[in-house]
Design an enzyme around this catalytic site. Structure first.
Site, short mmCIF file in Angstrom:
data_model
loop_
_atom_site.label_atom_id
_atom_site.label_comp_id
_atom_site.label_asym_id
_atom_site.label_seq_id
_atom_site.Cartn_x
_atom_site.Cartn_y
_atom_site.Cartn_z
N GLY A 40 0.78 -1.21 -0.03
CA GLY A 40 -0.08 -0.13 -0.03
C GLY A 40 0.89 1.14 -0.08
CB ALA A 44 -0.67 4.44 6.23
N GLY A 45 1.40 4.09 3.86
CA GLY A 45 2.55 3.22 3.23
C GLY A 45 3.46 4.00 2.75
CG HIS A 266 -19.50 11.13 5.11
ND1 HIS A 266 -20.59 12.06 4.89
CD2 HIS A 266 -18.54 11.57 5.56
CE1 HIS A 266 -19.81 13.21 5.04
NE2 HIS A 266 -18.47 13.02 5.47
CB SER A 284 -17.15 19.02 2.19
OG SER A 284 -16.75 19.43 3.46
NE ARG A 330 -17.97 12.55 9.06
CZ ARG A 330 -16.69 12.62 8.54
NH1 ARG A 330 -16.08 11.32 8.73
NH2 ARG A 330 -16.32 13.50 8.05
CD GLU A 425 -10.31 3.42 6.03
OE1 GLU A 425 -9.77 4.17 5.19
OE2 GLU A 425 -11.40 3.19 5.81
NE ARG A 435 -12.19 8.49 9.71
CZ ARG A 435 -12.54 9.56 9.21
NH1 ARG A 435 -12.10 10.89 9.82
NH2 ARG A 435 -13.42 9.25 8.04
CB SER A 440 -9.12 9.09 8.37
OG SER A 440 -9.29 9.89 7.41
#
Lengths: 636, 217, 247
Positions: A40, A44-45, A266, A284, A330, A425, A435, A440
């Site tokens: 990934g 993060a990756g 969402h 949004s 949410r 995630e 969350r 995130s």
């Protein structure tokens, strides 16, 4: 196996520094001898791969897209939270920690969530240094805005493209290390299985998506950064290629899967318009600052939104949650919309949407002000729907969005398989059962940049002293054979239905029974239905083309096969949790007004599932709250 | 790539300045005949005898050659960069025809320059073809060369029509040369686009209309 | 609605491609262009034929993976729009739609409508970053960046790397892409220390990849989904000259 979360000693605010003080180090000359696989290349990756390479490790980084810059972290619009307290409005690390813990309905570890808040401030420094053009005041300092679920302004943003700008920063650092020959970037490669040697993660099997070749890759540790799995619902805000295959394969090889049923829905996405739709675009959340949400009081009202008079409209969020109104969190907004839609009050051709109306806001502030605030969103809405939202109310609908659930990880972000890490995630760590907005990007980034590069040494220090088995080890033979035989099996079905057809069927079941609100009968029904889909899939799926070429149908089929199995676990998890918490709402556990009833007595734990030959065994990691007393979330 | 493009932009701008000087001299042709002949011939004598102008003239020849050579190289490389053409191509919707066909326009202009130089330069400087006489002041009668050429309707039409590709080429060229050389001020670029248009129209109409007027004189 | 697609089919990089005609029914106006292609692929599977290979991921106009030349235009008939944000309501019942891959020597075709854009990654690799190791950053507000500069940097940082600029350029020039990244970083104070090296290295790589040179036709800025102006190319030229003289 006993779950050891490895929470360090000391006061909450000292835990991470204590951990760093005590963790083991590897000298630079030895780091060169160690090889890490990162699967990934999102926030993060890329962050992890770049940082590990800077530290001296040899890194191989994989993504299924044609470039690391495409990862779905790009789609995050709103921003990223950090406890900088630049606005002088009383923010602090502790407050941010508390907001996240409460937002997650007290289903995450205090130590993890605290670390999330603690590392947020240096992360902003880091991204600024990497060249992210965050919004600025005329005087040159950084701007913040507020976001759902909090009372301070701590969100940093780069227009409506914060995610993209952060990804580009991470991607550029990744390619900096490609140039330094410390990272080998494998684009258009998809991990299909994990290889364990003596119980430790030592490599992966991946498919070259261009040639179809099955390849082996060996390493001293494997890091999964493969994102969320909400495509299990088929229609979601995720990219089409997002999948749960890597973590599912890891799960089947022994990694525990935590809280798989915690999925955030969402509230403000664009509604589905037809069965052939592939994706629900997110609008949004900020629109709810000025838009009012309503449905017609009369179920059979077929008039245009504008033609329905005030007295025949039901502003249900304002009615049910007078103090938060249209800005309810949410999960609550999504559930309220579902309730109205299920009761038959939905609007649009498929009666699956609610109105988000700017008429009053335009009357009050003028069109210019609204255009200034949301102009880009209105034009995006027009691009997709062809409707001018300055004149007609928008139609919006809840959509599957974020997976709080994921592979169970300890404080070091290691799964229950030694040497296998999960970051971003795809793990279950910091967000609990729900969350908060703008957390995130934060979690993915700190996992990759700050946490993993510190914690992985602890494991690799041992790996250094052991053998470094190569790809010719018999375990690689064995796993590669299994991968190949699964592909052959899927190609050999030659049934009569397309992969998408099965995915639509699975998505409908999951959306109906395991999304915004769940109940025992529904979940049990879903489990039966999913098993039928599973059986039917392996009898009737049709994949054309061959497996030794670029073949999108085969890719989709392999991902769906895993989604089907994963959805079973999601329903099983939702069924065992006899309470309502965060995004997990069980209809049996609600107040008379329809509010969630959490049960801390029996369910203050993280469910961690072990795979056992097609069955799942539940393990519980008890959550201890030393610094914060769980309270009832009320938005009345 | 930058070097080649900069050479093209630099030589192009130099040639553009030359065109202004050239056009202003041509305006002398619009005066009443006796005055025109005297001034025009005197002017051309000064040019021929000035060392500075001689150097400038060689720079002009060099500029034309460099501009053409580098245009050929860049065009060839660009062709290599996109050898497979689209089966359906509507990119004319996204940019002007002239900007997409600068090379073609350049070929027309080159053709024109060759003929133009054969008509004048070859006769006056190299003494090829019919001899050139002297005017009353003893200057080489360049005016007569011009005047007689533009009594031929074919040449008049050719000279006038060939100013169309020149104008199209210049309109895109002037503003682009500045961008190539690194001028990027956004407001300035908008002004520049207007200046380019005005410049191109003035040059093309100016050069194009003078032969007609001379013909009708 | 009924639509006939004429799609470029090419099995492999080396093989010869050809436009093939496919008739489809049951296309709805609300479908995105890529969903219409999904629909076509389901029809092909039903007929036991190989599906059309095309690229997509986010389907909301931000990842930059989708790239199709539709009816003679990059990403289809609208300006500043990606193929995933193009909807079938932009076409009429009975239309024939020609779909081709990006064509440029630096973007070799992999299969059907899929091309290899890794040249872009290699341009980034040569300097599209700020050399700052994780953990070395100073306090964010210690460096003041005027709003005008942050905004101007953001304008070009918005590039999604889709390659439409190259596809629509008659010279297959990557000047808009390369300039966007150079200007994004070179405008910011953080990017200054490496600014000259960045311009020289990235433009050198751009040339080495076989992209054509920019003749400033302006087609790229019309198609660019992020609305990046060709003034960005002029700015890159400026930086190049300065880098040559000062660097």
């Amino acid at each position: 196996m006993k779950l050891d979360s490895k929470i360090p000693e000391g006061r909450l605010e000292d835990k991470w520094s204590n951990y760093q003080l005590k963790s083991r180090l590897i000298n630079p000359a030895n780091k060169k001898k160690l090889n890490v696989i990162v699967v990934g290349a999102g926030l993060a990756g890329s962050g992890a791969a770049a940082t590990l390479a800077e530290l001296g490790y040899d890194v191989q980084c994989f993504c299924y897209q044609d470039s690391a810059r495409r990862a779905h972290s790009v789609a995050a619009q709103g921003g990223m939270n950090a406890a900088k307290n630049y606005q002088h409005d009383g923010d602090s690390v502790f407050r941010m920690f508390y907001d996240a813990l409460k937002g997650g309905d007290f289903r995450s570890r205090e130590a993890n969530t605290y670390r999330l808040a603690e590392l947020s401030a240096p992360l902003i420094d880091h991204y600024v240094q990497q060249g992210v053009p965050f919004a600025r005041e005329y005087g040159g300092v950084l701007i913040n805005r507020s976001f759902g679920g909090v009372q301070v302004e701590r969100t940093f943003y780069a227009r409506g493209q914060t995610g993209q700008q952060l990804v580009l920063a991470a991607y550029s650092q990744l390619y900096k290390m490609v140039r330094a020959k410390k990272v080998k970037m494998m684009v258009r490669h998809e991990m299909l299985d994990l290889v364990l040697i003596d119980g430790k993660a030592k490599g992966i099997i991946a498919r070259d998506l261009v040639t179809g070749q099955i390849k082996r890759f060996a390493a001293d540790a494997v890091v999964l950064a493969t994102g969320g799995y909400s495509r299990v619902f088929r229609l979601s805000t995720l990219a089409i290629g997002c999948n749960g295959s890597a973590i599912w394969k890891a799960h089947k090889r022994g990694a525990y899967f935590a809280a798989p049923s915690f999925t955030q829905i969402h509230p403000t996405a664009l509604p589905q318009t037809s069965d052939s739709q592939s994706k629900l675009t997110l609008m949004s959340e900020s629109l709810r600052n000025d838009g009012r949400i309503w449905v017609p009081k009369d179920k059979n009202d077929t008039r245009n939104g504008n033609d329905i008079p005030e007295e025949e409209r039901d502003y249900y969020l304002e009615r049910r949650y007078p103090s938060f109104g249209n800005l309810a969190p949410r999960d609550i907004s999504s559930r309220a919309a579902k309730e109205r839609i299920d009761a038959g009050h939905g609007v649009g051709n498929l009666k699956n949407a609610v109105y988000l109306d700017f008429k009053h806001a335009i009357e009050r502030f003028g069109r210019d002000v609204i255009e200034d605030r949301y102009g880009n969103l209105f034009s995006m809405y027009k691009k997709i729907t062809g409707i001018d939202a300055y004149k007609e109310p928008m139609k919006i609908s809840p959509a599957a969005h974020f997976s709080m659930g994921g592979l169970w990880v300890d404080y070091e972000l290691m799964t229950t398989i030694p040497g296998l890490y999960a970051i971003g995630e795809c793990n279950y760590a910091d967000h609990g059962a729900n969350r908060l907005g703008a957390n995130s990007l934060l979690q993915a980034s700190i996992d990759g940049y700050f946490i993993l590069p510190n914690t992985i040494n602890n494991y690799l220090e041992d790996a250094l002293k052991q053998d470094h088995p190569g790809v010719d080890h018999p375990e690689f033979d064995k796993v590669e054979k299994e991968v190949k035989s699964q592909i052959e099996k899927i190609m050999a079905v030659k049934g009569s239905r397309t992969v998408d057809d099965f995915h639509r069927e699975l998505g409908k079941v999951m959306w109906q029974e395991c999304a915004m609100s769940r109940n025992k009968q529904g979940l049990e029904r879903a489990i039966v239905q999913i098993k039928q889909i599973h059986a039917e899939f392996w009898k009737e799926v049709r994949v054309t083309g061959t497996d030794n070429e670029m073949n999108s149908e085969l890719e989709k089929a392999l991902r769906l096969a895993d989604f089907i199995e994963l959805s079973l676990l999601m329903c099983t998890d939702a069924l065992q949790r006899d309470e309502s918490c965060g995004a997990h709402f069980r209809e049996e556990y609600q107040t008379e007004e329809g509010e969630a009833v959490r049960n801390d007595e029996d369910f203050a734990y993280v469910s961690a599932w072990e795979y056992n030959a097609g069955d799942f065994i539940l393990h519980k990691e008890k959550l201890e709250f030393e610094y914060v007393q769980p309270s009832v979330r009320s938005y009345k | 790539m930058f070097f080649k493009k900069s050479i093209m932009a630099g030589t192009g701008l130099f040639l553009s300045i030359f065109l202004i000087v050239h056009l202003s001299a041509n305006c002398l042709l619009l005066l009443p005949e006796s005055m025109a002949r005297e001034l025009y011939n005197a002017y051309s004598t000064i040019l021929r005898e000035s060392i500075v102008i001689t150097i400038v003239a060689y720079l002009l020849y060099l500029s034309i050659i460099l501009h053409v050579v580098y245009a050929a190289i860049v065009t060839y490389k660009n062709y290599k960069a996109s050898p497979d053409r689209y089966m359906m191509n509507h990119t004319n919707e996204t940019s002007s025809w002239s900007s997409q066909n600068m090379g073609l326009l350049g070929v027309f202009i080159l053709l024109f320059i060759v003929i133009h130089m054969a008509n004048f330069w070859a006769r006056i400087k190299l003494g090829l073809g019919d001899g050139v006489g002297f005017d009353a002041a003893g200057n080489l009668d360049v005016y007569e060369v011009t005047y007689s050429l533009f009594q031929n309707i074919y040449f008049v039409v050719f000279y006038s029509i060939m100013m169309i590709p020149l104008g199209l080429h210049l309109n895109h060229a002037l503003k682009s040369a500045f961008k190539t050389l690194g001028f990027y001020h956004k407001k300035g670029l908008r002004v520049l686009a207007k200046i380019s248009l005005v410049y191109a129209v003035v040059i093309a109409v100016g050069f194009g209309i003078i032969p007609l007027i001379v013909y009708l004189k | 609605m009924k639509v006939t697609f004429k799609i470029w089919r090419q099995d492999s990089p080396k093989s010869k491609g050809v436009l093939k005609s496919y008739e489809t029914d049951g296309i709805s106006e609300d479908m995105s262009f890529l969903e219409a292609l999904d629909h076509l692929n389901e029809i092909l599977v039903a007929k036991n034929e190989k599906v059309v290979a095309f690229e997509y991921d986010c389907r909301e106009g931000i990842c930059g993976q989708c790239g199709l030349f539709i009816n003679g235009r990059a990403h289809g008939p609208h300006e500043h729009t990606t193929a995933c944000q193009l909807h079938m309501r932009s076409f009429k019942d009975g239309d024939t739609i020609v779909v081709e891959p990006w064509r440029a020597a630096a973007f070799p075709i992999i299969k059907d409508l899929v091309v290899d854009r890794s040249a872009f990654d290699r341009i980034i690799e040569k300097g599209g970053y700020i050399s700052a190791k994780t953990g070395t950053a100073p306090e964010a507000n210690a460096m003041l960046i005027p709003k005008e500069i942050a905004d101007a940097s953001m304008d070009v940082a918005a590039c999604i790397g889709c390659g439409a600029c190259v596809a629509t350029c008659k010279n297959a020039s990557a000047a808009l892409f390369t300039s966007a990244k150079i200007n994004h970083l070179n405008k910011l104070p953080q990017g200054k220390p490496e600014q000259h090296r960045r311009v020289l290295d990235m433009t050198a790589q751009m040339e080495a990849e076989g992209f054509g040179s920019c003749t400033l036709t302006g087609a790229c800025e019309v198609e660019c989904p992020a609305g990046i102006s060709i003034a960005s190319i002029a700015e890159m030229n400026n930086r190049y000259v300065r880098a040559k003289l000062l660097g």
